[in-house]
Design an enzyme around this catalytic site. Structure first.
Site, mmCIF file in Angstrom:
data_model
loop_
_atom_site.group_PDB
_atom_site.id
_atom_site.type_symbol
_atom_site.label_atom_id
_atom_site.label_comp_id
_atom_site.label_asym_id
_atom_site.label_seq_id
_atom_site.Cartn_x
_atom_site.Cartn_y
_atom_site.Cartn_z
ATOM 1 N N ALA A 1 -4.393 -10.725 -10.650
ATOM 2 C CA ALA A 1 -5.456 -10.172 -9.815
ATOM 3 C C ALA A 1 -5.096 -10.199 -8.334
ATOM 4 C CB ALA A 1 -6.742 -10.938 -10.062
ATOM 5 N N HIS A 2 -6.006 -9.701 -7.513
ATOM 6 C CA HIS A 2 -5.739 -9.593 -6.072
ATOM 7 C C HIS A 2 -5.565 -10.963 -5.416
ATOM 8 C CE1 HIS A 2 -10.392 -9.007 -5.459
ATOM 9 N NE2 HIS A 2 -10.136 -9.997 -6.252
ATOM 10 N N ASN A 3 -4.677 -10.982 -4.439
ATOM 11 C CA ASN A 3 -4.443 -12.145 -3.580
ATOM 12 C C ASN A 3 -3.769 -13.317 -4.289
ATOM 13 O OD1 ASN A 3 -6.941 -10.601 -2.580
ATOM 14 N ND2 ASN A 3 -6.309 -11.726 -0.780
#
Lengths: 370, 370, 370
Positions: C242-244
């Site tokens: 997922a993001h980050n």
């Protein structure tokens, strides 16, 4: 992006403190923001960090005016800095967005019997089959497949390498992320003469408006009727949605979740990552499944469930804590047994007698030990 | 589709009641069927629904003749209405199927050293590499990749965006759904000098006849030899099959299942959704794994397993029920301990003495509590 | 491949026994190797199999000289036969590798504002957008999408149908397997006025050198900054990142693992198949998660965890074993209770009195039973 802070303040209906001609080029979190960045202060615990920030501008709540009165650079005061920041991100995103040329790329294969809406973009390597209808301002990015009689609503963005199979319908203002597959055959077979015979899957998928479908997510067509995804529902990457599933509006479905055939999920439900829903189950309105919850039977509206076999969260967490005490519990049981025998030796004799009969088959208490 | 009911009755070897020229245009479930639809009655509990149905025609069992004698529209009596209906669905599916133009699309890149079978279709955006052989009547849909020396059998359908890597072989009458990846490298590394060095994966994948591979499913090539999928096996979406796996004939493998390297799965096994099989495990013939079963050791033929760590289903369900009683069990244990101390105060003293020694390190019973 | 054994012995710095002009055409495991194959002996338990092998040549450890002195065909003695064999596999792999023509295929859509490195290959059906930079000797296989301003390092191989979205960066010597998606939007929404509003995802993905990304794996772009994958990390098929997320160097992440937003994974960690890591969790350096481990809180460096809710492996396995004894434990508890009542009838009375109050609401001990 590149804006004067006064422009930003105006867009956000905020009150500006500091030099109106200060230039903003980027967005950043409060602790990393530099002299061309704008950031935001939502949680009071970051107030000190904000005061010491090097940010060119801080979006701050009206209530922080006193504390930030002497901030060295700009501040824009708004009611809800988090939300204002999101609006700003939207501006930044627009500024970064590539321009998609209007019309059909010369390396796209578009059927003369397809209808391409006003100002739509069809990228290189796309195939658009006969009978397809692409809405106005829709963006079909490179290498996507739009099957026969597929309908795609206005302003919907189909990212590269998406496959939408025959007869499926996608609403307006949707985003389908790269590699998503819509309308592949449902998994239906009948076992006959020692082999699995395919049950033809002649239904379709209908997706409402403002739906987002994650990268490489798969939504199968119904056997006869429709697999349905309601307006505003957001689906993460690598999700599997089987044939005939009905999903309501504004649901959230996270990565790697598996939804078996004919499941119904009512509006505003949240399914976290790796959940697994057995076929024909109904998830009530506003229910929440924590990560990797397994559901074998209906879930009531508003329930909050958890666990390999779903239980209410508090129960599941209590059981999980007690599992850590199982070794202790077992030892305690053995100790109690021994003490009981010491207190009451005739009991021991009795138990031994009990345990001796029946000598065969083995004591059924032992059976499940494996 | 558009048929007279008499044509359908003939195809299904059924006995027709009602107007032979009644026209059928679609199929539908009994409660939703309208005046141009055909439906079926399999379960006697739907008899009343069938009697009141608006369907143009009902496929009904021979045994229902009396009950449906006065049905307003047509009835076709057959031995097995469910199976007959499936045959009919097959006709409907054929009627709906698009015509794939024979030959190579002008936007496909086909090597002059590839062999394209009689009446095969190669869609736009496809790449067919040197040495590939495409069987007669095979359909390679838009945007698919067929690697060097890949063999694809007759009548096999490769849906849009499938990638089949070098040297892999696909049998006849298969369907590979959109986005499936066949023959990507197995995940093999050797740890050396602080880094993971790639072990070259020079084997291949061989897939038998009448196999179906779900959308975005990945089947890795073997390290040296062959990853094998037997005839008639059906695999759902988003399944991972690692290098050197051997899968028998007529297996069923549902969505999101993970099969690690060198696993053997014998004929007629069923793996439900989200199962996870550790490497080198053997699943015996006809075994069934319920949803999200985790398997660390061999499974005997015909076994029915369940659970995060697989157990026989009845055992797993019994344990699951008892988990709900854990809080009660723990309270009961504490109560018993107290009573025992009351009955026998000198026991309490004894226990306290026991618990005091050794005072350090902490009581090992407590250790796993975390 | 086709080599004289003397060439192989030289490449591997080994000592040759037997005919130097013997020809090797393939590699095979010891029990299957035929008269044109080379194999290896790593584990002494296969010594007998090696002696009886029909292999043209065996790679054997220096220590096996005596035992293999009379082997009928060739032997090459090396220090580490397994590693030597891997080097040989690398030669075999090179020999089998197709030649990718240098330059841009005529069916690729490459922006005039993209920079294509020296001797790079851009296959048919590829799209390379404006501002993209492809490194020297990089291979972009058929049907891949390289977004605006994407940077791809030297010698990196992008397999067919990979999608790399705008602004992402891929290092040198990487392999991205078919269907992988890099830089799709992170899953971020804010709930406002009854709908989920999209939080724009304007960050990117940066991938280090010598990274491998499995087929159909998805790595989302950060909301504002960077999703990062460190040098030498190897990721299997169908993984969701997922993001980050921040992943260190030389990690191993197996198929179907789900890594939620903002997770940090330090160097040399291993995540087995179907693991699930909750958002913002930190996995310490060199930690190992066994298959399908669920992680809700930080993991210490070097820890070895296991279970639906992660616990140290030994603890998890002990609990798992005790679960099999739960039915027995419950029966034992009931028996003890009865005996206690027999020993001490006044206790029974006391308990009954206790249980009577409060009669309503139901005994809280019972509540979680469901």
């Amino acid at each position: 992006m590149r804006f004067f802070v006064e422009i930003i303040a105006e867009k956000l209906h905020g009150e500006l403190q500091g030099n109106p001609k200060r230039i903003i080029e980027n967005v950043a979190p409060v602790e990393k923001a530099g002299e061309k960045d704008i950031t935001f202060l939502a949680d009071p615990k970051f107030l000190e960090a904000a005061k010491n920030s090097k940010a060119a501008c801080i979006l701050a709540p009206d209530t922080a005016k006193q504390e930030l009165a002497s901030f060295q650079n700009c501040v824009i005061y708004v009611k809800n800095p988090r939300y204002a920041f999101m609006l700003l991100l939207r501006e930044a995103e627009k500024a970064m967005r590539p321009v998609y040329p209007v019309g059909i790329d010369k390396l796209a294969a578009v059927s003369p019997n397809a209808i391409i809406g006003h100002r739509a973009h069809i990228g290189p390597g796309c195939t658009v089959e006969s009978g397809a209808e692409i809405g106005a301002n829709a963006i079909i990015e490179a290498g996507s497949y739009i099957g026969h009689n597929v309908k795609i609503g206005a302003r919907t963005r189909i990212c590269p390498g998406v496959k939408i199979m025959n007869n499926c319908q996608i609403g307006s203002d949707c985003i389908l992320f790269p590699g998503a597959v819509i309308g592949s055959d449902g998994f239906g077979y009948v076992f006959n003469n020692g082999v699995h015979e395919k049950i033809p899957q002649i239904g379709k998928v209908i997706i409402g408006d403002k739906v987002e479908i994650g990268a490489n997510t798969c939504i199968d067509r119904a056997a006869m009727e429709t697999t349905y995804i309601g307006d505003g529902t957001k689906i993460d990457n690598l999700v599997h949605i089987a044939h005939n599933v009905q999903i309501g509006r504004n649901c959230i479905i996270l990565a790697h979740t598996t939804i078996a055939g004919s499941v119904t999920i009512e509006d505003y439900s949240t399914l976290s990552g790796q959940c697994c829903i057995a076929d024909h189950v109904k998830i009530g309105k506003g229910a929440t499944l924590m990560g990797r919850t397994g559901v074998l039977s209906d879930v009531k509206p508003g329930e909050l469930l958890c666990g390999h076999f779903a239980r209410p969260r508090t129960e599941a967490f209590k059981i999980e804590a007690l599992l850590g005490k199982l070794p202790e519990m077992r030892k305690e049981l053995i100790k109690i047994r021994k003490q009981l025998e010491k207190i009451c030796p005739e009991e021991k004799k009795l138990i031994e007698t009990e345990n001796r009969k029946p000598p065969m088959p083995p004591n059924p208490i032992q059976a499940p030990e494996k």
